[in-house]
Design a protein around this motif. Structure first.
Motif, PDB file in Angstrom:
ATOM      1  N   ASP A  45      -1.860 -20.828  70.746  1.00 48.45           N
ATOM      2  CA  ASP A  45      -2.717 -20.376  70.713  1.00 48.45           C
ATOM      3  C   ASP A  45      -3.075 -19.145  69.486  1.00 48.45           C
ATOM      4  O   ASP A  45      -4.170 -19.499  68.276  1.00 48.45           O
ATOM      5  N   ALA A  46      -3.094 -18.324  70.880  1.00 47.36           N
ATOM      6  CA  ALA A  46      -3.731 -17.117  70.609  1.00 47.36           C
ATOM      7  C   ALA A  46      -3.554 -16.052  69.439  1.00 47.36           C
ATOM      8  O   ALA A  46      -1.943 -16.461  69.354  1.00 47.36           O
ATOM      9  N   ASP A  47      -4.060 -14.865  69.137  1.00 50.32           N
ATOM     10  CA  ASP A  47      -2.903 -14.088  68.467  1.00 50.32           C
ATOM     11  C   ASP A  47      -2.729 -13.179  69.662  1.00 50.32           C
ATOM     12  O   ASP A  47      -3.216 -12.811  69.973  1.00 50.32           O
ATOM     13  N   TRP A  48      -1.608 -13.124  69.259  1.00 47.38           N
ATOM     14  CA  TRP A  48      -0.955 -11.229  70.266  1.00 47.38           C
ATOM     15  C   TRP A  48      -0.774 -10.847  69.565  1.00 47.38           C
ATOM     16  O   TRP A  48      -0.562 -10.074  68.144  1.00 47.38           O
ATOM     17  N   ILE A  49      -0.624  -9.382  70.006  1.00 44.87           N
ATOM     18  CA  ILE A  49       0.152  -8.076  69.288  1.00 44.87           C
ATOM     19  C   ILE A  49       0.937  -7.353  70.009  1.00 44.87           C
ATOM     20  O   ILE A  49       1.340  -7.720  71.388  1.00 44.87           O
ATOM     21  N   SER A  50       2.633  -7.362  69.657  1.00 44.97           N
ATOM     22  CA  SER A  50       3.203  -7.231  69.998  1.00 44.97           C
ATOM     23  C   SER A  50       3.807  -5.715  69.264  1.00 44.97           C
ATOM     24  O   SER A  50       3.538  -5.435  68.077  1.00 44.97           O
ATOM     25  N   GLY A  51       5.318  -5.236  69.869  1.00 51.65           N
ATOM     26  CA  GLY A  51       5.467  -3.885  68.919  1.00 51.65           C
ATOM     27  C   GLY A  51       6.543  -4.908  67.973  1.00 51.65           C
ATOM     28  O   GLY A  51       7.621  -3.877  66.992  1.00 51.65           O
ATOM     29  N   SER A  52       6.827  -6.103  67.358  1.00 51.70           N
ATOM     30  CA  SER A  52       7.699  -6.271  66.504  1.00 51.70           C
ATOM     31  C   SER A  52       6.740  -8.064  65.784  1.00 51.70           C
ATOM     32  O   SER A  52       5.937  -8.754  66.883  1.00 51.70           O
ATOM     33  N   SER A  53       7.351  -7.888  64.797  1.00 50.56           N
ATOM     34  CA  SER A  53       6.373  -9.505  64.201  1.00 50.56           C
ATOM     35  C   SER A  53       7.592 -10.572  64.396  1.00 50.56           C
ATOM     36  O   SER A  53       6.948 -11.345  64.540  1.00 50.56           O
ATOM     37  N   ARG A  54       8.420 -10.225  65.226  1.00 51.63           N
ATOM     38  CA  ARG A  54       9.240 -11.237  65.246  1.00 51.63           C
ATOM     39  C   ARG A  54       9.576 -11.476  67.494  1.00 51.63           C
ATOM     40  O   ARG A  54       9.993 -10.385  67.885  1.00 51.63           O
ATOM     41  N   PRO A  55       9.335 -12.181  67.945  1.00 52.34           N
ATOM     42  CA  PRO A  55       9.604 -12.303  69.109  1.00 52.34           C
ATOM     43  C   PRO A  55      10.373 -11.814  70.034  1.00 52.34           C
ATOM     44  O   PRO A  55      10.827 -11.865  70.810  1.00 52.34           O
ATOM     45  N   GLU A  56      11.771 -12.403  68.830  1.00 50.69           N
ATOM     46  CA  GLU A  56      13.170 -12.248  69.176  1.00 50.69           C
ATOM     47  C   GLU A  56      13.497 -11.070  69.617  1.00 50.69           C
ATOM     48  O   GLU A  56      12.930  -9.701  69.239  1.00 50.69           O
ATOM     49  N   GLY A  57      14.023 -10.723  71.053  1.00 51.91           N
ATOM     50  CA  GLY A  57      14.433  -9.715  71.567  1.00 51.91           C
ATOM     51  C   GLY A  57      13.427  -8.598  72.023  1.00 51.91           C
ATOM     52  O   GLY A  57      13.626  -7.704  72.567  1.00 51.91           O
ATOM     53  N   THR A  58      12.277  -9.567  72.428  1.00 53.02           N
ATOM     54  CA  THR A  58      10.795  -8.529  72.468  1.00 53.02           C
ATOM     55  C   THR A  58      10.122  -9.266  73.991  1.00 53.02           C
ATOM     56  O   THR A  58      11.076 -10.510  74.727  1.00 53.02           O
ATOM     57  N   LEU A  59       9.805  -9.065  74.748  1.00 52.85           N
ATOM     58  CA  LEU A  59       9.170  -9.493  76.110  1.00 52.85           C
ATOM     59  C   LEU A  59       8.522 -11.580  75.046  1.00 52.85           C
ATOM     60  O   LEU A  59       8.017 -11.485  76.273  1.00 52.85           O
ATOM     61  N   LEU A  60       8.443 -11.618  74.287  1.00 54.19           N
ATOM     62  CA  LEU A  60       7.640 -12.441  73.809  1.00 54.19           C
ATOM     63  C   LEU A  60       9.315 -13.535  73.700  1.00 54.19           C
ATOM     64  O   LEU A  60       8.744 -15.096  73.436  1.00 54.19           O
ATOM     65  N   ASP A  61       9.761 -12.694  74.060  1.00 55.94           N
ATOM     66  CA  ASP A  61      11.266 -14.040  74.204  1.00 55.94           C
ATOM     67  C   ASP A  61      10.505 -14.875  75.009  1.00 55.94           C
ATOM     68  O   ASP A  61      11.136 -16.270  75.013  1.00 55.94           O
ATOM     69  N   ALA A  62       9.662 -14.803  76.165  1.00 56.39           N
ATOM     70  CA  ALA A  62       8.970 -15.740  77.486  1.00 56.39           C
ATOM     71  C   ALA A  62       8.355 -16.633  76.907  1.00 56.39           C
ATOM     72  O   ALA A  62       8.724 -17.945  77.249  1.00 56.39           O
ATOM     73  N   ALA A  63       8.031 -16.611  75.577  1.00 54.88           N
ATOM     74  CA  ALA A  63       7.089 -17.432  74.704  1.00 54.88           C
ATOM     75  C   ALA A  63       7.655 -18.485  74.143  1.00 54.88           C
ATOM     76  O   ALA A  63       7.594 -19.755  74.576  1.00 54.88           O
ATOM     77  N   LEU A  64       9.064 -17.880  74.069  1.00 53.61           N
ATOM     78  CA  LEU A  64       9.895 -18.722  72.872  1.00 53.61           C
ATOM     79  C   LEU A  64      10.665 -19.615  74.049  1.00 53.61           C
ATOM     80  O   LEU A  64      10.973 -21.193  73.870  1.00 53.61           O
ATOM     81  N   ARG A  65      10.587 -19.595  75.406  1.00 54.14           N
ATOM     82  CA  ARG A  65      11.348 -20.094  76.488  1.00 54.14           C
ATOM     83  C   ARG A  65      10.514 -21.101  76.638  1.00 54.14           C
ATOM     84  O   ARG A  65      10.888 -21.954  77.296  1.00 54.14           O
ATOM     85  N   GLN A  66       9.637 -20.893  76.295  1.00 50.97           N
ATOM     86  CA  GLN A  66       8.300 -21.507  77.120  1.00 50.97           C
ATOM     87  C   GLN A  66       8.010 -23.307  75.843  1.00 50.97           C
ATOM     88  O   GLN A  66       7.047 -23.847  76.176  1.00 50.97           O
ATOM     89  N   GLY A  67       8.361 -23.449  75.146  1.00 51.74           N
ATOM     90  CA  GLY A  67       8.851 -23.894  73.857  1.00 51.74           C
ATOM     91  C   GLY A  67       7.471 -23.811  72.874  1.00 51.74           C
ATOM     92  O   GLY A  67       7.222 -24.719  71.841  1.00 51.74           O
ATOM     93  N   PHE A  68       7.423 -22.455  72.456  1.00 49.61           N
ATOM     94  CA  PHE A  68       5.721 -22.220  71.359  1.00 49.61           C
ATOM     95  C   PHE A  68       6.659 -21.015  70.338  1.00 49.61           C
ATOM     96  O   PHE A  68       6.695 -19.476  71.041  1.00 49.61           O
ATOM     97  N   ARG A  69       6.370 -20.690  69.696  1.00 49.56           N
ATOM     98  CA  ARG A  69       6.164 -19.593  68.748  1.00 49.56           C
ATOM     99  C   ARG A  69       5.365 -18.948  68.428  1.00 49.56           C
ATOM    100  O   ARG A  69       4.354 -19.417  68.045  1.00 49.56           O
ATOM    101  N   PRO A  70       4.715 -18.042  69.095  1.00 50.64           N
ATOM    102  CA  PRO A  70       3.546 -16.785  68.981  1.00 50.64           C
ATOM    103  C   PRO A  70       3.467 -16.660  67.837  1.00 50.64           C
ATOM    104  O   PRO A  70       3.843 -16.090  67.478  1.00 50.64           O
ATOM    105  N   ARG A  71       2.086 -16.814  67.532  1.00 50.05           N
ATOM    106  CA  ARG A  71       0.909 -16.527  66.469  1.00 50.05           C
ATOM    107  C   ARG A  71       1.239 -14.734  66.175  1.00 50.05           C
ATOM    108  O   ARG A  71      -0.011 -14.252  66.960  1.00 50.05           O
TER     109      ARG A  71
END
Length: 316
Positions: free
Chosen positions: A204-230
């Motif tokens: 449920d956290a707000d995320w700071i990322s280099g891209s608005s989409r998690p795909e292809g970034t480190l936030l892919d790890a969140a997708l693998r854990q079953g949630f789409r980071p905001r």
């Protein structure tokens, strides 16, 4: 006198002939040149005759009762033959320097977080050992580095599996598997958490990322854990990301290679590895293209730097 070769033709001239020519010019006789070269007088004479024929038939020496003397054509040829000999000596010297890694060049690239600690340590060791090698470095994302590598602009690239770049067509020298940290502000509830956390705890956290989409970034790890980071803030530069985290505007994922450069008002909490490390880091080269001795030595320096970085508290 034979016809001169067409001005647009490039005569096929052996460096052996030129060597014999210069020795004859230096000694003033075929016999003296033969002694210097370890050849017979007749062997030297044959080399000069062959050179004269290749250059159109004009005699290069006047044959005298005692020795020989350069003709006008021979005097014209002398500086060009000397230039060829000097160029070959320079080439042999430079090739020896490349082989012995006392000269030559190294062109490499690396992604930004590898430049935070791994690459500088390796480069410092390499430069101390091989100060005369000309080094050029580029920084970029893995896909761009691979393009530069394939085009021949780089000898080696430090790349990662982040970004889903196609790595299969390259020779990959494994350096390390990276774990992840989540960067939180000092007042965050997880700032003093003992042990690793599951990413799902921050769904449920707000995320700071280099891209608005998690795909292809480190936030892919969140997708693998079953949630789409905001993704609340898109921030590309790592120092700026820390500023956003410190101000309480969100949390961010930090790869282990960048963990040593975190500001004091940001806390790093290790992420529980579920399903394997977040990403692998490689030194990539072009398959089928031999790596120079300088490149091989730099690869060794990278592997040694991995041991040093991996033994630091943030990577342990």
């Amino acid at each position: 006198m034979g016809a001169m070769p067409n001005q647009h033709e490039f005569p096929e001239v052996s460096t052996v002939w030129l060597r014999a020519f210069l020795e004859v010019a230096r000694h003033g006789s075929f016999t003296g040149a033969g002694r210097a070269l370890g050849w017979t007088q007749s062997a030297v004479s044959r080399q000069i005759a062959t050179l004269e024929a290749a250059l159109g038939g004009a005699p290069l020496f006047d044959r005298l009762p005692r020795g020989v003397r350069l003709t006008e054509a021979g005097r014209v040829l002398v500086p060009y033959a000397e230039a060829v000999a000097e160029s070959l000596h320079d080439a042999v010297r430079e090739l020896a320097a490349v082989r012995e890694v006392t000269g030559g060049r190294l062109r490499f690239g690396a992604f930004a977080t590898a430049d935070a600690g791994l690459v500088p340590q390796a480069l410092a060791v390499f430069r101390a050992r091989r100060p005369r090698v000309r080094v050029t470095r580029e920084e970029g994302l893995t896909p761009a580095l691979l393009e530069r590598l394939a085009a021949g602009h780089l000898d080696l690239a430090v790349v990662s599996t982040t970004g889903r770049a196609p790595l299969e067509s390259y020779e990959l020298h494994h350096l390390l598997d990276e774990s992840l940290y989540v960067a939180v502000p000092a007042a965050h509830r997880l700032a003093r958490h003992e042990g690793p956390v599951r990413l799902g705890e921050l769904a449920d956290a707000d995320w700071i990322s280099g891209s608005s989409r998690p795909e292809g970034t480190l936030l892919d790890a969140a997708l693998r854990q079953g949630f789409r980071p905001r993704v609340a803030h898109v921030v590309g530069e790592w120092t700026a990301k820390q500023g956003y985290v410190a101000a309480g505007l969100g949390v961010a994922l930090v790869p282990a290679l960048a963990a040593g450069s975190v500001r004091p008002d940001v806390r790093l909490v290790p992420v529980l590895d579920e399903g394997g490390p977040a990403r692998a880091v490689y030194a990539a080269t072009v398959r089928g293209r031999s790596l120079s001795p300088a490149g091989e030595e730099f690869l060794g320096a990278l592997r040694a730097a991995v041991v040093s970085v991996s033994s630091s508290p943030t990577m342990a």
